[in-house]
Design a protein around this motif. Structure first.
Motif, PDB file in Angstrom:
ATOM      1  N   LEU A 135      26.294 -36.632  40.496  1.00 49.87           N
ATOM      2  CA  LEU A 135      26.284 -35.405  41.287  1.00 49.87           C
ATOM      3  C   LEU A 135      26.713 -35.671  42.724  1.00 49.87           C
ATOM      4  N   ALA A 136      26.289 -36.827  43.279  1.00 50.88           N
ATOM      5  CA  ALA A 136      26.698 -37.167  44.646  1.00 50.88           C
ATOM      6  C   ALA A 136      28.208 -37.344  44.707  1.00 50.88           C
ATOM      7  N   THR A 193      29.873 -33.947  44.536  1.00 51.04           N
ATOM      8  CA  THR A 193      29.714 -33.264  45.822  1.00 51.04           C
ATOM      9  C   THR A 193      30.674 -33.831  46.854  1.00 51.04           C
ATOM     10  N   GLN A 215      34.194 -32.679  46.301  1.00 49.76           N
ATOM     11  CA  GLN A 215      34.365 -31.267  46.647  1.00 49.76           C
ATOM     12  C   GLN A 215      34.409 -31.044  48.151  1.00 49.76           C
ATOM     13  N   LEU A 216      33.653 -31.873  48.887  1.00 45.32           N
ATOM     14  CA  LEU A 216      33.523 -31.653  50.332  1.00 45.32           C
ATOM     15  C   LEU A 216      34.476 -32.539  51.117  1.00 45.32           C
ATOM     16  N   ALA A 231      24.992 -33.797  52.354  1.00 44.42           N
ATOM     17  CA  ALA A 231      25.120 -33.010  51.123  1.00 44.42           C
ATOM     18  C   ALA A 231      25.119 -33.919  49.903  1.00 44.42           C
ATOM     19  N   MET A 232      25.799 -35.060  50.005  1.00 50.17           N
ATOM     20  CA  MET A 232      25.817 -35.993  48.877  1.00 50.17           C
ATOM     21  C   MET A 232      24.421 -36.516  48.577  1.00 50.17           C
ATOM     22  N   ALA A 288      22.409 -33.865  46.960  1.00 48.74           N
ATOM     23  CA  ALA A 288      22.789 -33.681  45.561  1.00 48.74           C
ATOM     24  C   ALA A 288      22.147 -34.759  44.699  1.00 48.74           C
TER      25      ALA A 288
END
Lengths: 311, 384
Positions: free
Chosen positions: B101-102, B105, B108-109, B120-121, B124
């Motif tokens: 998930l990290a 993320t 995506q970012l 955010a990572m 996540a």
């Protein structure tokens, strides 16, 4: 005729083949775990016995030329690891679940450590019974190729059921599992009974390993097990601690494992890993469905997982 | 009088809780040496190689600390639930999902500023790992599903999910040998602590262990957790919300392992792939058990085990030993440490001479010590 020309009939046929081939290790580990748990102890480390059995069986078959010697040796390797496990869980303050995790790491490590020289050589394989020779279709022939170990496993399941139900020793094992204090008061040795059950259980996991390395997939490598030993505990819960139901559970799991390759054979590929994970998901769903926070599961030995009464 | 006796008892029992694990480690090393000798390796050169590769030089130390960081974080995934009386071994699953998930993320970012992107990572990873283990806690609490078995099964589900994602939807077509996700942008790579090549993940690990220690030992929440771990039924009778505690502690546990996954992705691999579940899952369970489920001891044991893991490649290269050698050593340490648990209170020298009113030998260690140092040994009640 190629398997493709069977079309969608290839799927049930491949599942049947996977079921007959893939269920044997499940059958052996679940019967072994069933015997162990009937005596009131849990062996979470059967995966270690299975791996060590796989490499021992392969090595002995390679050196002796006889795969059956390999099977016996694999059982012996399992007995050995089982003896360590049994001795440890009889100590004070030692929890059988933790010992199981440790045995899983130790057995797996030892198998890979000793097995390094055996990745290349090719050992004699166990013979198969060709039940499909009446058919001209190679797919049918390969699906109905059955290992004698499957028959032996079924025989063990039936006799284990009889052992628990109708023999004196079976009664002693069940008494120890239900109430160690009562069994002790009746003059039976709890430690000795449990040690015997744990050792035989681990020995059967060793034979399951020999099946993997000597029949299907039929070679030794570090990823030979797809977690059959890990699933043993869950299988036994699913089978309600009943040897005959262990047989059905093993067939079901063997079939689930055959699903992924079966779908792949007709060209459905995208979800290979998802299908491979089906046995685990199935086990989890079954456990969620059948466990209850308030009452004991039907058929569970009453002292299972409880600390030793005199500890 | 009682107070006097218990404080008087302390130094011997403290010495005992130091000597027994250290002695167990030495015995495990001896057994390991014997096994090496059986296979024709010289045990002394094996010991030497392990020491050289683990702690022998500045370079070795950095290697060791690099491996210790994820071990610390991931071990907390077993340690925290153990304080509540649960044996959770879902470290690997939570680590894998956190890492995946990290990575997603981070990809995506790509345009986000570094600090925001890293945050955010991390979030996540923390949330993915936390929710994953929380499911295990919920199954245990609401359905009575044995947490050890469910966490074992869920490890396999998480790994299958990772394999599916990196082979299918999130695959970087250029990763041929080992299917992986795309690389995260360079701006989101976790940096190194200035004079070394040890990344910031080590700080995360140290901080997480310290916070976990304070949380368990110094807060009301931690006291409630320890009470439930001591006696679940009694805790429920005095009105503790065992369900909420179970869910909360499982979330925290999983979030630590998820953070370990994020650290591995952001600092080491730069992408999510099968390497995430190479080493740390089972090793971190071992760390938790050797550390006797104590968050501060975890730091020490993680460094020790990080060293053993770091020595694997040298053993392979210099002595031509199989790569599973390190796993054998870990298994042996685990077994001997578990056995050593039974020795507490059994060795006469560590036993305080009791006053004559107590004829039975001291079989149990002082209650105080067992309540603060060792967690209750959870019973694997499969059938409840």
């Amino acid at each position: 005729m190629t398997p493709d020309s069977l079309g969608w009939w290839g799927i049930p046929l491949a599942i049947l083949g996977g079921l007959l081939r893939g269920s044997v290790p499940f059958l052996f580990v679940s019967l072994g775990e069933c015997l162990t748990e009937k005596s009131g102890k849990i062996n979470l480390g059967l995966e270690g016995s299975l791996l060590l059995g796989a490499v021992t069986g392969y090595a002995l078959s390679f050196h002796s030329g006889s795969p059956w010697v390999g099977v016996l040796g694999a059982g012996g390797a399992g007995l050995g690891l089982g003896a360590i496990h049994a001795w440890l869980v009889q100590q004070r303050r030692v929890n059988d679940i933790s010992v199981g995790i440790a045995m899983m790491i130790f057995g797996g490590g030892l198998a890979n450590y000793l097995g390094k020289p055996y990745i290349q050589p090719i050992a004699p394989q166990l013979p198969a019974l060709h039940w499909g020779d009446w058919s001209d279709l190679p797919a049918v022939q390969s699906a109905l190729r059955v290992s004698p170990l499957l028959l032996i496993g079924i025989a063990i399941a039936v006799s284990l059921q009889w052992f628990f139900k109708a023999t004196r020793w079976g009664l002693i094992v069940r008494a120890v599992g239900e109430s160690p204090t009562a069994a002790k008061a009746m003059g039976f040795s709890v430690a000795r009974t449990q040690t015997a059950c744990i050792m035989v259980g681990a020995g059967m996991a060793g034979i399951a390993g020999a099946y993997l390395s000597l029949y299907f997939p039929g070679s030794w490598n570090e990823n030979i097990s797809s977690g059959q030993g890990l699933l043993a505990v869950a299988l036994v819960i699913f089978a309600r601690w009943n040897p005959i139901q262990c047989l059905w559970a093993a067939l079901l799991f063997g079939g689930t494992q055959g699903l992924g390759p079966a779908l792949q054979s007709v060209g459905i590929e995208g979800y290979y890993y998802v299908f491979n994970a089906m046995p685990y998901l199935l086990t989890l769903v079954i456990m969620v469905a059948t466990c209850s926070p308030v009452r004991s599961s039907v058929g569970a030995p009453a002292s299972l997982g409880q600390p030793r009464p005199d500890a | 009088m009682r107070m006097l006796r218990s404080s008087h008892l302390r130094w011997r029992s403290r010495l005992e809780s130091l000597c027994i694990p250290v002695g167990a480690l030495l015995v495990a090393l001896l057994l390991f040496g014997g096994l090496c000798a059986l296979e024709g390796y010289n045990p002394l050169s094996v010991y030497g190689a392990i020491y050289q590769a683990a702690f022998g030089s500045r370079f070795a130390w950095q290697n060791t600390l690099l491996r210790a960081a994820p071990l610390m974080l991931s071990a907390l995934c077993t340690v925290l639930p153990a304080r509540l009386g649960l044996i959770v071994i879902g470290n690997e699953g939570a680590l894998v999902l956190g890492g995946l998930l990290a990575a997603i993320t981070g990809i995506q970012l790509a345009a986000a500023p570094t600090s925001l992107g890293l945050l955010a990572m991390a979030l996540a990873g923390v949330i993915a790992g936390g929710l994953w283990i929380m499911v295990i806690g919920a199954l245990r609490h609401f359905r009575g599903v044995n947490e050890t078995i469910s966490s074992l099964l869920m490890n396999y589900l998480a790994i299958a999910f990772l394999s599916h994602m990196v082979e299918g939807p999130w695959r970087d077509p250029s990763s041929l040998n080992q299917p992986s996700t795309f690389l995260i942008p360079d701006a989101l790579r976790l940096g190194n602590l200035p004079p070394s090549r040890v990344h910031y993940g080590l700080l995360y690990g140290l901080a997480a262990c310290a916070i976990a220690h304070l949380l368990i030992q110094r807060t009301t929440f931690g006291f409630a957790v320890r009470t439930v771990g001591g006696n679940r039924r009694a805790a429920r009778m005095v009105g503790l919300a065992t369900g909420k505690l179970t869910l909360a502690i499982c979330f925290l546990a999983g979030s630590c392992a998820g953070l370990a996954g994020m650290v591995e992705v952001a600092a080491v691999h730069g992408r999510a792939n099968g390497a995430l579940h190479a080493n740390y899952g089972y090793s971190s369970i071992l760390v938790a058990f050797v550390a006797k489920q104590n968050s501060l001891t975890v730091i020490l044991v993680a460094i020790l085990l990080g060293g053993i893991l770091a020595s694997g490649s040298l053993l392979q290269r210099a002595l031509e030993m199989p790569d599973a050698t390190v796993m054998v050593l870990q298994g042996l340490i685990f077994l001997v440490i578990l056995y050593s648990e039974s020795l507490y209170g059994q060795i006469p020298w560590f036993r305080e001479p009791r006053p004559s009113d107590d004829p039975s030998p001291a079989v149990h260690p002082p209650v105080l010590a067992s309540a603060t140092v060792t967690p209750p040994s959870p019973s694997g009640d499969l059938h409840r």
